[in-house]
Design a protein around this motif. Structure first.
Motif, PDB file in Angstrom:
ATOM      1  N   UNK A 166       0.830  -1.197   0.000  1.00  0.00           N
ATOM      2  CA  UNK A 166       0.000   0.000   0.000  1.00  0.00           C
ATOM      3  C   UNK A 166       0.868   1.251   0.000  1.00  0.00           C
ATOM      4  N   UNK A 167       2.031   1.182   0.624  1.00  0.00           N
ATOM      5  CA  UNK A 167       2.940   2.333   0.667  1.00  0.00           C
ATOM      6  C   UNK A 167       3.402   2.730  -0.732  1.00  0.00           C
ATOM      7  N   UNK A 168       3.486   1.753  -1.634  1.00  0.00           N
ATOM      8  CA  UNK A 168       3.870   2.061  -3.017  1.00  0.00           C
ATOM      9  C   UNK A 168       2.840   2.991  -3.647  1.00  0.00           C
ATOM     10  N   UNK A 169       1.561   2.671  -3.469  1.00  0.00           N
ATOM     11  CA  UNK A 169       0.494   3.505  -4.028  1.00  0.00           C
ATOM     12  C   UNK A 169       0.508   4.892  -3.398  1.00  0.00           C
ATOM     13  N   UNK A 170       0.680   4.960  -2.081  1.00  0.00           N
ATOM     14  CA  UNK A 170       0.705   6.252  -1.387  1.00  0.00           C
ATOM     15  C   UNK A 170       1.857   7.110  -1.908  1.00  0.00           C
ATOM     16  N   UNK A 171       3.009   6.483  -2.117  1.00  0.00           N
ATOM     17  CA  UNK A 171       4.174   7.231  -2.604  1.00  0.00           C
ATOM     18  C   UNK A 171       3.931   7.758  -4.020  1.00  0.00           C
ATOM     19  N   UNK A 172       3.370   6.920  -4.890  1.00  0.00           N
ATOM     20  CA  UNK A 172       3.127   7.348  -6.269  1.00  0.00           C
ATOM     21  C   UNK A 172       2.075   8.459  -6.335  1.00  0.00           C
ATOM     22  N   UNK A 173       1.053   8.351  -5.511  1.00  0.00           N
ATOM     23  CA  UNK A 173       0.051   9.424  -5.464  1.00  0.00           C
ATOM     24  C   UNK A 173       0.696  10.703  -4.948  1.00  0.00           C
ATOM     25  N   UNK A 174       1.596  10.557  -3.968  1.00  0.00           N
ATOM     26  CA  UNK A 174       2.305  11.720  -3.445  1.00  0.00           C
ATOM     27  C   UNK A 174       3.152  12.416  -4.502  1.00  0.00           C
ATOM     28  N   UNK A 175       3.744  11.640  -5.410  1.00  0.00           N
ATOM     29  CA  UNK A 175       4.524  12.236  -6.495  1.00  0.00           C
ATOM     30  C   UNK A 175       3.647  13.110  -7.375  1.00  0.00           C
ATOM     31  N   UNK A 176       2.397  12.703  -7.547  1.00  0.00           N
ATOM     32  CA  UNK A 176       1.474  13.495  -8.354  1.00  0.00           C
ATOM     33  C   UNK A 176       1.194  14.846  -7.693  1.00  0.00           C
ATOM     34  N   UNK A 201       1.045   6.056 -15.145  1.00  0.00           N
ATOM     35  CA  UNK A 201       1.338   4.789 -15.830  1.00  0.00           C
ATOM     36  C   UNK A 201       2.018   3.805 -14.891  1.00  0.00           C
ATOM     37  N   UNK A 202       2.907   4.300 -14.049  1.00  0.00           N
ATOM     38  CA  UNK A 202       3.587   3.422 -13.091  1.00  0.00           C
ATOM     39  C   UNK A 202       2.600   2.875 -12.061  1.00  0.00           C
ATOM     40  N   UNK A 203       1.692   3.722 -11.611  1.00  0.00           N
ATOM     41  CA  UNK A 203       0.686   3.275 -10.651  1.00  0.00           C
ATOM     42  C   UNK A 203      -0.224   2.222 -11.295  1.00  0.00           C
ATOM     43  N   UNK A 204      -0.587   2.458 -12.541  1.00  0.00           N
ATOM     44  CA  UNK A 204      -1.441   1.525 -13.272  1.00  0.00           C
ATOM     45  C   UNK A 204      -0.764   0.164 -13.393  1.00  0.00           C
ATOM     46  N   UNK A 205       0.529   0.181 -13.780  1.00  0.00           N
ATOM     47  CA  UNK A 205       1.266  -1.071 -13.926  1.00  0.00           C
ATOM     48  C   UNK A 205       1.397  -1.790 -12.582  1.00  0.00           C
ATOM     49  N   UNK A 206       1.652  -1.038 -11.526  1.00  0.00           N
ATOM     50  CA  UNK A 206       1.756  -1.639 -10.189  1.00  0.00           C
ATOM     51  C   UNK A 206       0.436  -2.291  -9.789  1.00  0.00           C
ATOM     52  N   UNK A 207      -0.667  -1.590 -10.017  1.00  0.00           N
ATOM     53  CA  UNK A 207      -1.973  -2.105  -9.612  1.00  0.00           C
ATOM     54  C   UNK A 207      -2.352  -3.354 -10.393  1.00  0.00           C
TER      55      UNK A 207
END
Length: 215
Positions: A59-69, A99-105
C-alpha cells in the motif's frame, strides 16, 4: 500479497466497472443521462486515504506514487498560474507516474475482502474519472476545496432548523451556494451580496459570482 490464496482481485478486472465499491453511484448515473455533456472526475485524496488505511509495504507504493502526483501540482504553484503550463507539466511528469501506478496495480494480487483488495477495487472502479485531470487542466486532483467549503453549512446545521419552512430552507441553500461560489471566484461575499441586491432593486438580474468576477 502472494498468489494462490483463492479468488484474487486485480485492477484489470475492475476497469470500467461502476458501483463495485463505495463511490457515490448517483454521479455516474447523472453522467450517463447526460452522455457527452458531463464527465465525472474523481478524487485522488479519497483513493490515497484507502491505501493509507491498509498499511504495509504494498500500500505504501500507491501512497508514494500518489504523493509524487501532488508534488507536480506543488511545482506548478511555484510559478505563474497558466492552464497551458499546468497541462504541459502534467503530461511531462504526472502521466508517467499514473502509468507506473497503473502497472503496479495490475501486478498486485490481493484477497478481494482484504483492505488492500478493497483499495484496489476502489481505484479500479473510478479509474476513468481519476485520470481525467491528465486531459483537462481545469480538473483538480481532489475535491478537498469543495469539502472545506461545505463545512460551514454542516457545522451550522442545527441553526438551520430555524428555517421553519421548505421555502426558508431553499432560500438558505441558495444563499450558501452563492456565498461559497463567490469565495471560490475570488469575490468578497459581502461585496457580491451588495451588488446583487442593488441590481435587483434596479430591476436587473443579478450576475452569478463567476460573471461578477469577470466584470
Amino acid at each position: 500479497m502472494s498468489g494462490g490464496l483463492g479468488r484474487q482481485r486485480t485492477l484489470e478486472g475492475l476497469l470500467g466497472r461502476a458501483g463495485d465499491t463505495d463511490g457515490y453511484a448517483v454521479y455516474a448515473a447523472v453522467a450517463k443521462q447526460r452522455a457527452g455533456r458531463l464527465h465525472v472526475a474523481h478524487c485522488w485524496a479519497h483513493v490515497r486515504r484507502k491505501f493509507l488505511e491498509c498499511g504495509g509495504p504494498e500500500a505504501d507504493v500507491a501512497v508514494r506514487l500518489i504523493g509524487e502526483r501532488y508534488q507536480v501540482e506543488r511545482e506548478y504553484q511555484t510559478g505563474p498560474h497558466d492552464v497551458g503550463r499546468l497541462h504541459a507539466l502534467r503530461q511531462e511528469k504526472s502521466r508517467p507516474v499514473v502509468s507506473r501506478l497503473h502497472a503496479w496495480a495490475l501486478a498486485v494480487r490481493a484477497l478481494p475482502e482484504s483492505a488492500l483488495g478493497k483499495a484496489l477495487g476502489y481505484l479500479g472502479s473510478l479509474w476513468p474519472g481519476l485520470t481525467r485531470f491528465l486531459d483537462d487542466a481545469h480538473v483538480p486532483l481532489d475535491n478537498n476545496a469543495t469539502e472545506k467549503a461545505l463545512r460551514g453549512p454542516v457545522v451550522g446545521r442545527k441553526n438551520h432548523y430555524g428555517s421553519r419552512s421548505r421555502r426558508g430552507t431553499e432560500v438558505a441553500a441558495i444563499l450558501y451556494n452563492l456565498l461559497e461560489s463567490a469565495k471560490r471566484c475570488g469575490v468578497e461575499p459581502k461585496a457580491y451580496l451588495r451588488a446583487a441586491v442593488l441590481a435587483a432593486l434596479h430591476g436587473e438580474p443579478p450576475l452569478l459570482p463567476h460573471l461578477h468576477a469577470a466584470t
